[in-house]
Design a protein around this motif. Sequence first.
Motif, PDB file in Angstrom:
ATOM      1  N   ALA A  22       0.853  -1.190   0.000  1.00 46.53           N
ATOM      2  CA  ALA A  22       0.000   0.000   0.000  1.00 46.53           C
ATOM      3  C   ALA A  22       0.891   1.242   0.000  1.00 46.53           C
ATOM      4  O   ALA A  22       1.632   1.483   0.960  1.00 46.53           O
ATOM      5  CB  ALA A  22      -0.914   0.006   1.217  1.00 46.53           C
ATOM      6  N   TYR A  23       0.818   2.015  -1.082  1.00 47.21           N
ATOM      7  CA  TYR A  23       1.646   3.204  -1.234  1.00 47.21           C
ATOM      8  C   TYR A  23       0.869   4.419  -0.736  1.00 47.21           C
ATOM      9  O   TYR A  23      -0.263   4.662  -1.172  1.00 47.21           O
ATOM     10  CB  TYR A  23       2.073   3.368  -2.689  1.00 47.21           C
ATOM     11  CG  TYR A  23       3.096   2.337  -3.066  1.00 47.21           C
ATOM     12  CD1 TYR A  23       4.458   2.610  -2.977  1.00 47.21           C
ATOM     13  CD2 TYR A  23       2.708   1.049  -3.437  1.00 47.21           C
ATOM     14  CE1 TYR A  23       5.403   1.643  -3.275  1.00 47.21           C
ATOM     15  CE2 TYR A  23       3.652   0.073  -3.729  1.00 47.21           C
ATOM     16  CZ  TYR A  23       5.000   0.379  -3.643  1.00 47.21           C
ATOM     17  OH  TYR A  23       5.940  -0.583  -3.916  1.00 47.21           O
ATOM     18  N   VAL A  24       1.475   5.166   0.194  1.00 45.84           N
ATOM     19  CA  VAL A  24       0.758   6.246   0.864  1.00 45.84           C
ATOM     20  C   VAL A  24       1.578   7.524   0.838  1.00 45.84           C
ATOM     21  O   VAL A  24       2.814   7.507   0.786  1.00 45.84           O
ATOM     22  CB  VAL A  24       0.418   5.881   2.324  1.00 45.84           C
ATOM     23  CG1 VAL A  24      -0.463   4.643   2.377  1.00 45.84           C
ATOM     24  CG2 VAL A  24       1.679   5.687   3.157  1.00 45.84           C
ATOM     25  N   ASP A  25       0.858   8.639   0.863  1.00 45.99           N
ATOM     26  CA  ASP A  25       1.457   9.955   1.097  1.00 45.99           C
ATOM     27  C   ASP A  25       1.121  10.302   2.536  1.00 45.99           C
ATOM     28  O   ASP A  25       0.012  10.731   2.852  1.00 45.99           O
ATOM     29  CB  ASP A  25       0.871  10.973   0.121  1.00 45.99           C
ATOM     30  CG  ASP A  25       1.498  12.356   0.271  1.00 45.99           C
ATOM     31  OD1 ASP A  25       2.406  12.516   1.102  1.00 45.99           O
ATOM     32  OD2 ASP A  25       1.067  13.283  -0.446  1.00 45.99           O
ATOM     33  N   LEU A  26       2.084  10.085   3.409  1.00 47.42           N
ATOM     34  CA  LEU A  26       1.879  10.212   4.855  1.00 47.42           C
ATOM     35  C   LEU A  26       2.397  11.566   5.321  1.00 47.42           C
ATOM     36  O   LEU A  26       3.564  11.912   5.097  1.00 47.42           O
ATOM     37  CB  LEU A  26       2.611   9.078   5.575  1.00 47.42           C
ATOM     38  CG  LEU A  26       2.457   8.946   7.074  1.00 47.42           C
ATOM     39  CD1 LEU A  26       1.008   8.693   7.458  1.00 47.42           C
ATOM     40  CD2 LEU A  26       3.344   7.809   7.589  1.00 47.42           C
ATOM     41  N   ASP A  27       1.532  12.346   5.950  1.00 52.53           N
ATOM     42  CA  ASP A  27       1.887  13.689   6.408  1.00 52.53           C
ATOM     43  C   ASP A  27       1.586  13.816   7.896  1.00 52.53           C
ATOM     44  O   ASP A  27       0.486  14.202   8.293  1.00 52.53           O
ATOM     45  CB  ASP A  27       1.106  14.737   5.609  1.00 52.53           C
ATOM     46  CG  ASP A  27       1.546  16.164   5.922  1.00 52.53           C
ATOM     47  OD1 ASP A  27       2.301  16.351   6.879  1.00 52.53           O
ATOM     48  OD2 ASP A  27       1.119  17.087   5.194  1.00 52.53           O
ATOM     49  N   PRO A  28       2.554  13.484   8.755  1.00 51.93           N
ATOM     50  CA  PRO A  28       2.305  13.562  10.205  1.00 51.93           C
ATOM     51  C   PRO A  28       2.024  14.974  10.684  1.00 51.93           C
ATOM     52  O   PRO A  28       1.343  15.152  11.698  1.00 51.93           O
ATOM     53  CB  PRO A  28       3.604  13.013  10.810  1.00 51.93           C
ATOM     54  CG  PRO A  28       4.280  12.254   9.706  1.00 51.93           C
ATOM     55  CD  PRO A  28       3.894  12.956   8.451  1.00 51.93           C
ATOM     56  N   VAL A  29       2.560  15.994  10.011  1.00 53.64           N
ATOM     57  CA  VAL A  29       2.331  17.371  10.442  1.00 53.64           C
ATOM     58  C   VAL A  29       0.854  17.723  10.308  1.00 53.64           C
ATOM     59  O   VAL A  29       0.236  18.297  11.204  1.00 53.64           O
ATOM     60  CB  VAL A  29       3.203  18.347   9.629  1.00 53.64           C
ATOM     61  CG1 VAL A  29       2.877  19.790  10.017  1.00 53.64           C
ATOM     62  CG2 VAL A  29       4.683  18.062   9.859  1.00 53.64           C
ATOM     63  N   ALA A  30       0.261  17.371   9.157  1.00 58.56           N
ATOM     64  CA  ALA A  30      -1.166  17.621   8.945  1.00 58.56           C
ATOM     65  C   ALA A  30      -2.030  16.541   9.573  1.00 58.56           C
ATOM     66  O   ALA A  30      -3.257  16.693   9.633  1.00 58.56           O
ATOM     67  CB  ALA A  30      -1.467  17.719   7.452  1.00 58.56           C
ATOM     68  N   GLY A  31      -1.425  15.430  10.022  1.00 54.01           N
ATOM     69  CA  GLY A  31      -2.178  14.338  10.627  1.00 54.01           C
ATOM     70  C   GLY A  31      -3.008  13.564   9.631  1.00 54.01           C
ATOM     71  O   GLY A  31      -4.041  12.986   9.990  1.00 54.01           O
ATOM     72  N   SER A  32      -2.564  13.510   8.354  1.00 53.11           N
ATOM     73  CA  SER A  32      -3.368  12.882   7.312  1.00 53.11           C
ATOM     74  C   SER A  32      -2.540  11.905   6.495  1.00 53.11           C
ATOM     75  O   SER A  32      -1.300  11.959   6.479  1.00 53.11           O
ATOM     76  CB  SER A  32      -3.968  13.948   6.388  1.00 53.11           C
ATOM     77  OG  SER A  32      -2.946  14.606   5.664  1.00 53.11           O
TER      78      SER A  32
END
Length: 383
Positions: A258-268
């Motif tokens: 599963a390829y994801v665009d993970l953005d911990p700063v935005a929480g998304s």
Amino acid sequence: MTVTIAPAALQDIAELRQLYFDVYGHGYPVPLGSDPAVMRRLITDPHTHWLTARLHGSGELAGSAVVQTDPGSRIGKLVGLAVHPERRRGGLAGRLTGAVCGAAFDDGRLDSVYATVRMVTEGPQHVVVRNGFRPLGLLPNAAEVAGCESLGLFARFADGVLPRRETVSRAPSALGPLLAAAEHSTGVPYGAVLPSDTLGSARPEGPAAPPTADLEVVSAPGFVRRRFLELFPDPASRYYPLHAPNAVLVPPDGAFEAYVDLDPVAGSCALVAVHPYPAAVTHALEPLMATVSRAGADYVETLLPLSDTASLSAFLAAGFVPSAVYPAMRRIGERCHDYVVLSRTSRQIDFRSLAVGGPLQPYVSAYLTAWTATYLPRHEVAL
């Protein structure tokens, strides 16, 4: 208020950072307002339109707006709209929005520009609607700004795009409330879409990660990009505009990637693509949510064609909720195809603090109907 609107320049970076701090404090989750390297790259990027507004005479920086474009998909995104708190009463936000969107559409390379709008007040919703944006839905708990916030999704279309829509005859019945809300709010006709009840047989056969299995996270961006392009050489199989995967989630048995665009700063987290097929991940939704939550994201969304009934049904059966529909999002040949945004959040949803303008009201009702059907038990009463 008289202002001069002009393209941003490299020498503006320090003032722009101060502007975004004055508007958002430390809570702005987009690096274009805080990271000088990202700002420098975007200002010099020919596919990005960045405009600033300065007061006539003093030259004081009063506002900023950006449209990032994805040339391969003919789509852009309005981001970074900011007006200094002392300059908000002269309609500057609307003027900047109109100017930057006009610049983006001028060369004829875009079919649409979308915006995700904060809903803490109705003001930003009015700004985009007055500039020709149409409401497309909600993104509940989609961003960490001043706490966990829900966003409204809006889009503005180039002339002649919506008439090129490819019609869809059937869709999962769970999409009914969303499509009705879209027709009411945008005028795009969905009344002829018939319900297709396939949820009962939607889960794919084949290897499945156990519900409690931990997922391994590979977060080496260079490797992830290379592997992603190897598995999805055809752009048609990796359509997710303005998102590039920066991590891959894999179960211990390797049943899927599963390829994801993970953005911990935005929480998304955006679920960009799944190998070998989209629905393969629906067996492992719970470990996926747990994994991205540990990585700092409480919200996951994915994007699927309205015509892909099987994949939509699989994600709906696995707990994703339909939250927005984007008409004419993707052009293939001379026809434009609709897409559905499906989302899931691991936080409690609280709509009590939302300031929802009239155009978004139908989407709130549609989302609540869909969420209730997904997560509340249906009690049977025997007489």
